[in-house]
Design a protein around this motif. Structure first.
Motif, PDB file in Angstrom:
ATOM      1  N   PHE A 172       0.810  -1.221   0.000  1.00 44.35           N
ATOM      2  CA  PHE A 172       0.000   0.000   0.000  1.00 44.35           C
ATOM      3  C   PHE A 172       0.842   1.270   0.000  1.00 44.35           C
ATOM      4  CE2 PHE A 172       0.238  -1.134   4.576  1.00 44.35           C
ATOM      5  CZ  PHE A 172       0.885   0.000   5.056  1.00 44.35           C
ATOM      6  N   ASP A 173       2.080   1.202   0.507  1.00 42.93           N
ATOM      7  CA  ASP A 173       2.913   2.398   0.577  1.00 42.93           C
ATOM      8  C   ASP A 173       3.171   2.985  -0.804  1.00 42.93           C
ATOM      9  OD1 ASP A 173       4.380   0.049   0.100  1.00 42.93           O
ATOM     10  OD2 ASP A 173       6.244   0.959   0.793  1.00 42.93           O
ATOM     11  N   GLU A 174       3.431   2.124  -1.772  1.00 42.07           N
ATOM     12  CA  GLU A 174       3.674   2.602  -3.130  1.00 42.07           C
ATOM     13  C   GLU A 174       2.411   3.193  -3.737  1.00 42.07           C
ATOM     14  OE1 GLU A 174       5.275  -0.638  -5.331  1.00 42.07           O
ATOM     15  OE2 GLU A 174       7.143  -0.738  -4.171  1.00 42.07           O
ATOM     16  N   THR A 175       1.260   2.623  -3.391  1.00 48.33           N
ATOM     17  CA  THR A 175      -0.014   3.140  -3.890  1.00 48.33           C
ATOM     18  C   THR A 175      -0.300   4.524  -3.329  1.00 48.33           C
ATOM     19  OG1 THR A 175      -0.913   0.897  -4.103  1.00 48.33           O
ATOM     20  CG2 THR A 175      -2.501   2.710  -4.016  1.00 48.33           C
ATOM     21  N   LEU A 176      -0.094   4.703  -2.027  1.00 54.86           N
ATOM     22  CA  LEU A 176      -0.375   5.993  -1.398  1.00 54.86           C
ATOM     23  C   LEU A 176       0.472   7.108  -1.981  1.00 54.86           C
ATOM     24  CD1 LEU A 176      -0.655   4.851   2.327  1.00 54.86           C
ATOM     25  CD2 LEU A 176      -2.530   5.482   0.795  1.00 54.86           C
ATOM     26  N   ILE A 177       1.732   6.797  -2.263  1.00 58.81           N
ATOM     27  CA  ILE A 177       2.630   7.826  -2.798  1.00 58.81           C
ATOM     28  C   ILE A 177       2.133   8.342  -4.144  1.00 58.81           C
ATOM     29  CG2 ILE A 177       4.986   8.251  -3.620  1.00 58.81           C
ATOM     30  CD1 ILE A 177       4.623   8.131  -0.570  1.00 58.81           C
ATOM     31  N   LEU A 178       1.397   7.524  -4.894  1.00 57.72           N
ATOM     32  CA  LEU A 178       0.854   7.958  -6.181  1.00 57.72           C
ATOM     33  C   LEU A 178      -0.114   9.124  -6.017  1.00 57.72           C
ATOM     34  CD1 LEU A 178       0.122   4.485  -7.864  1.00 57.72           C
ATOM     35  CD2 LEU A 178       2.066   6.007  -8.293  1.00 57.72           C
ATOM     36  N   PHE A 179      -0.768   9.189  -4.849  1.00 56.03           N
ATOM     37  CA  PHE A 179      -1.752  10.247  -4.602  1.00 56.03           C
ATOM     38  C   PHE A 179      -1.180  11.389  -3.751  1.00 56.03           C
ATOM     39  CE2 PHE A 179      -4.104   6.251  -5.122  1.00 56.03           C
ATOM     40  CZ  PHE A 179      -4.973   6.606  -6.150  1.00 56.03           C
ATOM     41  N   ASP A 180       0.057  11.268  -3.371  1.00 49.03           N
ATOM     42  CA  ASP A 180       0.704  12.250  -2.491  1.00 49.03           C
ATOM     43  C   ASP A 180       1.353  13.336  -3.343  1.00 49.03           C
ATOM     44  OD1 ASP A 180       2.444  13.672  -0.813  1.00 49.03           O
ATOM     45  OD2 ASP A 180       2.871  11.925   0.425  1.00 49.03           O
ATOM     46  N   LYS A 181       0.798  14.536  -3.276  1.00 53.72           N
ATOM     47  CA  LYS A 181       1.306  15.661  -4.067  1.00 53.72           C
ATOM     48  C   LYS A 181       2.030  16.685  -3.190  1.00 53.72           C
ATOM     49  CE  LYS A 181      -0.811  13.710  -7.494  1.00 53.72           C
ATOM     50  NZ  LYS A 181      -0.035  12.863  -8.417  1.00 53.72           N
ATOM     51  N   SER A 182       2.490  16.245  -2.029  1.00 50.44           N
ATOM     52  CA  SER A 182       3.143  17.168  -1.096  1.00 50.44           C
ATOM     53  C   SER A 182       4.477  17.676  -1.621  1.00 50.44           C
ATOM     54  CB  SER A 182       3.362  16.484   0.261  1.00 50.44           C
ATOM     55  OG  SER A 182       4.304  15.424   0.142  1.00 50.44           O
ATOM     56  N   GLY A 183       5.121  16.886  -2.472  1.00 52.80           N
ATOM     57  CA  GLY A 183       6.439  17.266  -2.956  1.00 52.80           C
ATOM     58  C   GLY A 183       7.547  16.974  -1.962  1.00 52.80           C
ATOM     59  N   VAL A 184       7.181  16.365  -0.820  1.00 54.86           N
ATOM     60  CA  VAL A 184       8.163  16.032   0.218  1.00 54.86           C
ATOM     61  C   VAL A 184       8.570  14.569   0.047  1.00 54.86           C
ATOM     62  CG1 VAL A 184       8.643  15.920   2.690  1.00 54.86           C
ATOM     63  CG2 VAL A 184       7.085  17.671   1.789  1.00 54.86           C
ATOM     64  N   GLU A 185       9.840  14.329  -0.156  1.00 55.79           N
ATOM     65  CA  GLU A 185      10.309  12.967  -0.355  1.00 55.79           C
ATOM     66  C   GLU A 185      10.132  12.135   0.913  1.00 55.79           C
ATOM     67  OE1 GLU A 185      14.220  12.582  -1.923  1.00 55.79           O
ATOM     68  OE2 GLU A 185      13.862  13.932  -3.613  1.00 55.79           O
ATOM     69  N   VAL A 186       9.846  10.871   0.711  1.00 48.34           N
ATOM     70  CA  VAL A 186       9.696   9.962   1.839  1.00 48.34           C
ATOM     71  C   VAL A 186      11.061   9.715   2.481  1.00 48.34           C
ATOM     72  CG1 VAL A 186       9.002   7.645   2.552  1.00 48.34           C
ATOM     73  CG2 VAL A 186       7.750   8.818   0.732  1.00 48.34           C
ATOM     74  N   ALA A 187      11.116   9.844   3.795  1.00 48.00           N
ATOM     75  CA  ALA A 187      12.357   9.541   4.522  1.00 48.00           C
ATOM     76  C   ALA A 187      12.618   8.044   4.427  1.00 48.00           C
ATOM     77  CB  ALA A 187      12.225   9.967   5.982  1.00 48.00           C
ATOM     78  N   GLN A 188      13.686   7.674   3.749  1.00 49.73           N
ATOM     79  CA  GLN A 188      13.961   6.265   3.510  1.00 49.73           C
ATOM     80  C   GLN A 188      14.546   5.604   4.752  1.00 49.73           C
ATOM     81  OE1 GLN A 188      13.066   4.576   0.712  1.00 49.73           O
ATOM     82  NE2 GLN A 188      12.095   6.532   0.170  1.00 49.73           N
ATOM     83  N   PRO A 189      14.128   4.373   5.022  1.00 47.79           N
ATOM     84  CA  PRO A 189      14.673   3.645   6.180  1.00 47.79           C
ATOM     85  C   PRO A 189      16.181   3.491   6.092  1.00 47.79           C
ATOM     86  CG  PRO A 189      12.734   2.524   5.319  1.00 47.79           C
ATOM     87  CD  PRO A 189      13.088   3.588   4.322  1.00 47.79           C
ATOM     88  N   LYS A 190      16.822   3.576   7.239  1.00 46.20           N
ATOM     89  CA  LYS A 190      18.275   3.426   7.298  1.00 46.20           C
ATOM     90  C   LYS A 190      18.645   2.921   8.683  1.00 46.20           C
ATOM     91  CE  LYS A 190      18.716   8.278   8.626  1.00 46.20           C
ATOM     92  NZ  LYS A 190      19.219   9.622   8.266  1.00 46.20           N
TER      93      LYS A 190
END
Length: 222
Positions: A172-190
């Motif tokens: 679902f995470d990839e699906t949600l990002i399709l609708f996210d127009k915030s322009g803020v990149e997702v903080a990638q796990p590290k």
């Protein structure tokens, strides 16, 4: 003495109410005090059986003090509220909105029936109805998703912690990002070393939550 007890009881009730998320608010002060209730989906849980439509809440914790992303999906009104919060930027401060630096990026996204079906399918494919994460502990300086979902009149709670097998079940995470127009990149796990965690704790004391049978331990449903 009875008067003092009555006043104390009233204060406790007011505090408890302030810590319970009632739904709809993007006020950062209310959200801070009601964060655990919001994560637990208390407002969704309360109305789920009589709602008559699906209702989902997805929350991403990319180190709490650095980034949280929340996606509230409303099937009745065919919309999604997206809220991305990170470090406060005082340049966002305006006289019209004194809380803007702490409110984060908030969007209201209209969804079609097809969009809603896509989101629902991604939730079901993510094994979110299993409720098998009982005992999973999540730190504020971890990377994880929580899901509070009302599906066909039944409430379900699920969590996905990075670097565990269940994380790989999530789509679902990839699906949600399709609708996210915030322009803020997702903080990638590290991976965080001890020095990283120490530096984070200097500015914000980390906290821990634990997943119960169908919600967070200490809250309704756990």
């Amino acid at each position: 003495m009875s008067y003092i007890r009555s006043v104390f009881a009233l204060c406790v009730a007011i505090f408890a109410a302030s810590c319970t998320y009632q739904g709809g608010s993007t006020d950062p002060i209310h959200r801070k005090f009601a964060w655990f209730s919001y994560l637990n989906g208390d407002d969704i849980r309360k109305v789920c059986a009589d709602l008559g439509a699906d209702r989902y809440r997805f929350v991403y914790n990319g180190i709490y003090q650095e980034q949280t992303r929340a996606y509230d999906v409303f099937f009745h009104s065919k919309k999604m509220t997206v809220q991305v919060r990170g470090d406060a930027n005082l340049r966002d401060l305006t006289l019209d909105d004194l809380l803007a630096p702490w409110r984060g990026n908030v969007q209201q996204v209209a969804l079609s029936d097809s969009d809603l079906a896509t989101i629902r399918n991604s939730l079901l494919k993510s094994a979110a109805m299993h409720n098998k994460q009982n005992g999973l502990r999540l730190s504020s300086d971890d990377f994880y998703w929580t899901v509070a979902a009302c599906v066909d009149g039944q409430f379900h709670y699920e969590a996905y912690k990075w670097n565990t097998p269940h994380w790989d079940d999530m789509v679902f995470d990839e699906t949600l990002i399709l609708f996210d127009k915030s322009g803020v990149e997702v903080a990638q796990p590290k991976r965080l070393g001890q020095a990283d965690r120490f530096n984070l704790a200097e500015y914000f004391k980390p906290f821990m939550i634990e997943v119960g049978e169908n919600g967070l331990v200490g809250f309704e449903g756990s």
